[in-house]
Each structure stands twice: as structure tokens, then as C-alpha cells.
Design a protein around this motif. Sequence first.
Motif, PDB file in Angstrom:
ATOM      1  N   MET A  79       0.841  -1.173   0.000  1.00  0.00           N
ATOM      2  CA  MET A  79       0.000   0.000   0.000  1.00  0.00           C
ATOM      3  C   MET A  79       0.893   1.245   0.000  1.00  0.00           C
ATOM      4  O   MET A  79       1.850   1.333   0.758  1.00  0.00           O
ATOM      5  N   HIS A  80       0.555   2.225  -0.811  1.00  0.00           N
ATOM      6  CA  HIS A  80       1.267   3.497  -0.850  1.00  0.00           C
ATOM      7  C   HIS A  80       1.001   4.275   0.447  1.00  0.00           C
ATOM      8  O   HIS A  80      -0.029   4.081   1.089  1.00  0.00           O
ATOM      9  N   THR A  81       1.932   5.150   0.788  1.00  0.00           N
ATOM     10  CA  THR A  81       1.786   5.951   2.000  1.00  0.00           C
ATOM     11  C   THR A  81       2.135   7.403   1.711  1.00  0.00           C
ATOM     12  O   THR A  81       3.151   7.691   1.075  1.00  0.00           O
ATOM     13  N   LEU A  82       1.297   8.292   2.190  1.00  0.00           N
ATOM     14  CA  LEU A  82       1.572   9.729   2.163  1.00  0.00           C
ATOM     15  C   LEU A  82       1.676  10.177   3.612  1.00  0.00           C
ATOM     16  O   LEU A  82       0.732  10.026   4.386  1.00  0.00           O
ATOM     17  N   ILE A  83       2.854  10.690   3.993  1.00  0.00           N
ATOM     18  CA  ILE A  83       3.069  11.154   5.355  1.00  0.00           C
ATOM     19  C   ILE A  83       3.393  12.643   5.291  1.00  0.00           C
ATOM     20  O   ILE A  83       4.410  13.035   4.716  1.00  0.00           O
ATOM     21  N   ALA A  84       2.526  13.445   5.872  1.00  0.00           N
ATOM     22  CA  ALA A  84       2.711  14.894   5.852  1.00  0.00           C
ATOM     23  C   ALA A  84       3.145  15.395   7.223  1.00  0.00           C
ATOM     24  O   ALA A  84       2.820  14.788   8.246  1.00  0.00           O
ATOM     25  N   PHE A  85       3.851  16.506   7.205  1.00  0.00           N
ATOM     26  CA  PHE A  85       4.176  17.223   8.429  1.00  0.00           C
ATOM     27  C   PHE A  85       3.363  18.502   8.443  1.00  0.00           C
ATOM     28  O   PHE A  85       3.250  19.186   7.428  1.00  0.00           O
ATOM     29  N   ALA A  86       2.787  18.827   9.598  1.00  0.00           N
ATOM     30  CA  ALA A  86       2.020  20.067   9.747  1.00  0.00           C
ATOM     31  C   ALA A  86       2.217  20.589  11.161  1.00  0.00           C
ATOM     32  O   ALA A  86       2.519  19.821  12.076  1.00  0.00           O
ATOM     33  N   PHE A 106      -7.352  13.613  -0.325  1.00  0.00           N
ATOM     34  CA  PHE A 106      -6.474  12.552  -0.823  1.00  0.00           C
ATOM     35  C   PHE A 106      -6.883  11.207  -0.233  1.00  0.00           C
ATOM     36  O   PHE A 106      -6.969  10.209  -0.948  1.00  0.00           O
ATOM     37  N   ALA A 107      -7.157  11.193   1.065  1.00  0.00           N
ATOM     38  CA  ALA A 107      -7.579   9.953   1.731  1.00  0.00           C
ATOM     39  C   ALA A 107      -8.891   9.435   1.154  1.00  0.00           C
ATOM     40  O   ALA A 107      -9.057   8.231   0.964  1.00  0.00           O
ATOM     41  N   ALA A 108      -9.827  10.329   0.860  1.00  0.00           N
ATOM     42  CA  ALA A 108     -11.108   9.909   0.275  1.00  0.00           C
ATOM     43  C   ALA A 108     -10.915   9.374  -1.139  1.00  0.00           C
ATOM     44  O   ALA A 108     -11.516   8.361  -1.516  1.00  0.00           O
ATOM     45  N   ALA A 109     -10.070  10.021  -1.915  1.00  0.00           N
ATOM     46  CA  ALA A 109      -9.867   9.610  -3.305  1.00  0.00           C
ATOM     47  C   ALA A 109      -9.094   8.301  -3.423  1.00  0.00           C
ATOM     48  O   ALA A 109      -9.321   7.529  -4.349  1.00  0.00           O
ATOM     49  N   TYR A 110      -8.188   8.042  -2.498  1.00  0.00           N
ATOM     50  CA  TYR A 110      -7.320   6.864  -2.597  1.00  0.00           C
ATOM     51  C   TYR A 110      -7.439   5.945  -1.389  1.00  0.00           C
ATOM     52  O   TYR A 110      -6.465   5.295  -1.010  1.00  0.00           O
ATOM     53  N   SER A 111      -8.616   5.850  -0.830  1.00  0.00           N
ATOM     54  CA  SER A 111      -8.808   5.098   0.413  1.00  0.00           C
ATOM     55  C   SER A 111      -8.395   3.635   0.314  1.00  0.00           C
ATOM     56  O   SER A 111      -7.929   3.059   1.293  1.00  0.00           O
ATOM     57  N   SER A 112      -8.529   3.025  -0.835  1.00  0.00           N
ATOM     58  CA  SER A 112      -8.168   1.615  -0.947  1.00  0.00           C
ATOM     59  C   SER A 112      -6.727   1.407  -1.413  1.00  0.00           C
ATOM     60  O   SER A 112      -6.229   0.278  -1.395  1.00  0.00           O
ATOM     61  N   ASP A 113      -6.051   2.483  -1.816  1.00  0.00           N
ATOM     62  CA  ASP A 113      -4.700   2.348  -2.362  1.00  0.00           C
ATOM     63  C   ASP A 113      -3.606   2.969  -1.512  1.00  0.00           C
ATOM     64  O   ASP A 113      -2.428   2.716  -1.738  1.00  0.00           O
ATOM     65  N   ALA A 114      -3.973   3.839  -0.566  1.00  0.00           N
ATOM     66  CA  ALA A 114      -2.950   4.565   0.189  1.00  0.00           C
ATOM     67  C   ALA A 114      -3.391   4.808   1.624  1.00  0.00           C
ATOM     68  O   ALA A 114      -4.567   5.021   1.888  1.00  0.00           O
ATOM     69  N   ASP A 171       6.054   1.129   3.476  1.00  0.00           N
ATOM     70  CA  ASP A 171       7.073   0.641   2.558  1.00  0.00           C
ATOM     71  C   ASP A 171       7.794   1.857   2.001  1.00  0.00           C
ATOM     72  O   ASP A 171       7.206   2.662   1.278  1.00  0.00           O
ATOM     73  N   SER A 172       9.060   2.003   2.331  1.00  0.00           N
ATOM     74  CA  SER A 172       9.795   3.211   1.937  1.00  0.00           C
ATOM     75  C   SER A 172       9.846   3.406   0.424  1.00  0.00           C
ATOM     76  O   SER A 172       9.956   4.539  -0.041  1.00  0.00           O
ATOM     77  N   ASP A 173       9.750   2.322  -0.338  1.00  0.00           N
ATOM     78  CA  ASP A 173       9.794   2.442  -1.803  1.00  0.00           C
ATOM     79  C   ASP A 173       8.563   3.136  -2.374  1.00  0.00           C
ATOM     80  O   ASP A 173       8.616   3.667  -3.475  1.00  0.00           O
ATOM     81  N   ILE A 174       7.462   3.120  -1.636  1.00  0.00           N
ATOM     82  CA  ILE A 174       6.223   3.735  -2.141  1.00  0.00           C
ATOM     83  C   ILE A 174       5.625   4.703  -1.108  1.00  0.00           C
ATOM     84  O   ILE A 174       4.424   4.773  -0.903  1.00  0.00           O
ATOM     85  N   THR A 175       6.528   5.472  -0.494  1.00  0.00           N
ATOM     86  CA  THR A 175       6.120   6.480   0.488  1.00  0.00           C
ATOM     87  C   THR A 175       6.552   7.856   0.005  1.00  0.00           C
ATOM     88  O   THR A 175       7.662   8.022  -0.493  1.00  0.00           O
ATOM     89  N   VAL A 176       5.667   8.820   0.184  1.00  0.00           N
ATOM     90  CA  VAL A 176       5.991  10.217  -0.080  1.00  0.00           C
ATOM     91  C   VAL A 176       5.855  10.974   1.231  1.00  0.00           C
ATOM     92  O   VAL A 176       4.852  10.854   1.930  1.00  0.00           O
ATOM     93  N   TRP A 177       6.894  11.750   1.560  1.00  0.00           N
ATOM     94  CA  TRP A 177       6.920  12.605   2.747  1.00  0.00           C
ATOM     95  C   TRP A 177       6.608  14.017   2.275  1.00  0.00           C
ATOM     96  O   TRP A 177       7.333  14.572   1.449  1.00  0.00           O
ATOM     97  N   THR A 181      14.570   7.487   5.925  1.00  0.00           N
ATOM     98  CA  THR A 181      13.823   6.225   5.834  1.00  0.00           C
ATOM     99  C   THR A 181      13.616   5.729   4.412  1.00  0.00           C
ATOM    100  O   THR A 181      13.132   4.619   4.212  1.00  0.00           O
ATOM    101  N   GLY A 182      13.925   6.550   3.438  1.00  0.00           N
ATOM    102  CA  GLY A 182      13.647   6.197   2.050  1.00  0.00           C
ATOM    103  C   GLY A 182      12.366   6.876   1.617  1.00  0.00           C
ATOM    104  O   GLY A 182      11.748   7.629   2.363  1.00  0.00           O
ATOM    105  N   GLY A 183      11.996   6.628   0.397  1.00  0.00           N
ATOM    106  CA  GLY A 183      10.827   7.297  -0.145  1.00  0.00           C
ATOM    107  C   GLY A 183      11.230   8.594  -0.814  1.00  0.00           C
ATOM    108  O   GLY A 183      12.416   8.889  -0.987  1.00  0.00           O
TER     109      GLY A 183
END
Length: 190
Positions: free
Chosen positions: A1-8, A29-37, A93-99, A117-119
Motif C-alpha cells: 500500500m502506498h503511504t503519504l506522510i505529511a508534516f504540519a 487525498f484519503a477519500a480519493a485513494y482510500s483503498s490504495d494509500a 514501505d519506503s519504496d512507495i512512500t511520499v513525505w 527512511t527512504g521514499g
Amino acid sequence: MHTLIAFATQWGSKHGGIDSFNADFLSAFAAAYSSDAQVICIVASAIPEEIVLADGLGVKLVPLPYAPINAVLDGAHARAGIAELRAKGIAFDSDITVWLGHDRFTGEPAIEAARATGGRSALIHHMSYAAYESYAESSRAAHDKEQTQRTLFEQADIALAVGPLLRNALGDLLGARKPVCMLIPGLAEI
């Protein structure tokens, strides 16, 4: 599963600006990609009601273990955020994570976390200091803030900007060094 991790700095609109945009963006973003990320937001602090509200919108809110002294987060906050994710057993999964970071306020921790951590790191350009800061503070303050932006956006893997004016301003700031992708925000449901 893809991951989007934001800082605020905070969750929601109580302080307006970047935090308000961040909450709307991550919720959409969570609503649009709820099953993928999975969508995670590391914040300076949060009360239990905010954590529950964000969870209902599909965003896992992770407060830092201590409140930062000022609104600009740095590399130490990245390390603390990563430690909190691990302590809470939040895997990615660091290969499919965006910070994701927001301009000079949370850009540094996003870049630092991606390095640690990668990504990939992505920053959103929210303000053009060259356009107004010399009127608000001074031309020196505008120059310093613009230099900070340039340095951060040059280090980021992905450069994003809110709307056409900021896209053009970031393009001018970076020159031809990397493409700038434009985000077009919608209207909040009231």
C-alpha cells in the motif's frame, strides 16, 4: 500500500493558512485513494478530538511527543516523528512512500524523513516572499525567506505549488532545475 506522510504544525483550520490547506488536502487525498494509500499527518500537537476527527476522514494523526518552540519544524522533528510512527507500530514501505512538507514551515522535516527512511520528498509552495514580504517586514526578510525556500525546493524530489501564480513564482525561483506541478484547490464543503 502506498503511504503519504505529511508534516504540519496543527490539524485543521484554527490557525488557518497552511494547516487548513493541509487538512483539506489530506482529507481529500484519503477519500480519493482510500483503498490504495494510507494517509498520515505528523503534527506538533493534537487533542484527542482532533485525532478522532482526522481518523474519521481517513487520516491518521500522529502528534509529536513534545510541542515545538516555534512554527517552523526542522530535522529533529523529522526524527521525533519517525520514532512516533515506529512506537505506534505504523508501518510503511519506503519504496512507495511520499513525505510531504509545506514550504519553509515543514519542508525540512519532510526532506530529512525521506533521506532517513527512504521514499520521496514533496514540498508544496504556499507563498511568494518576493511578491509581498518586503512590504510586510523588510526586503532583507524577503530575501532570507526566499533563499530558504530555494534551498528546500532544490533538495525536494517533487515541487508542488498552489495555483498558477505560485507555480510561476516557484518556477522562477528554481529556474529550469526541476518541473513544478500545480495543485488547484477546490472549495470546501460548508
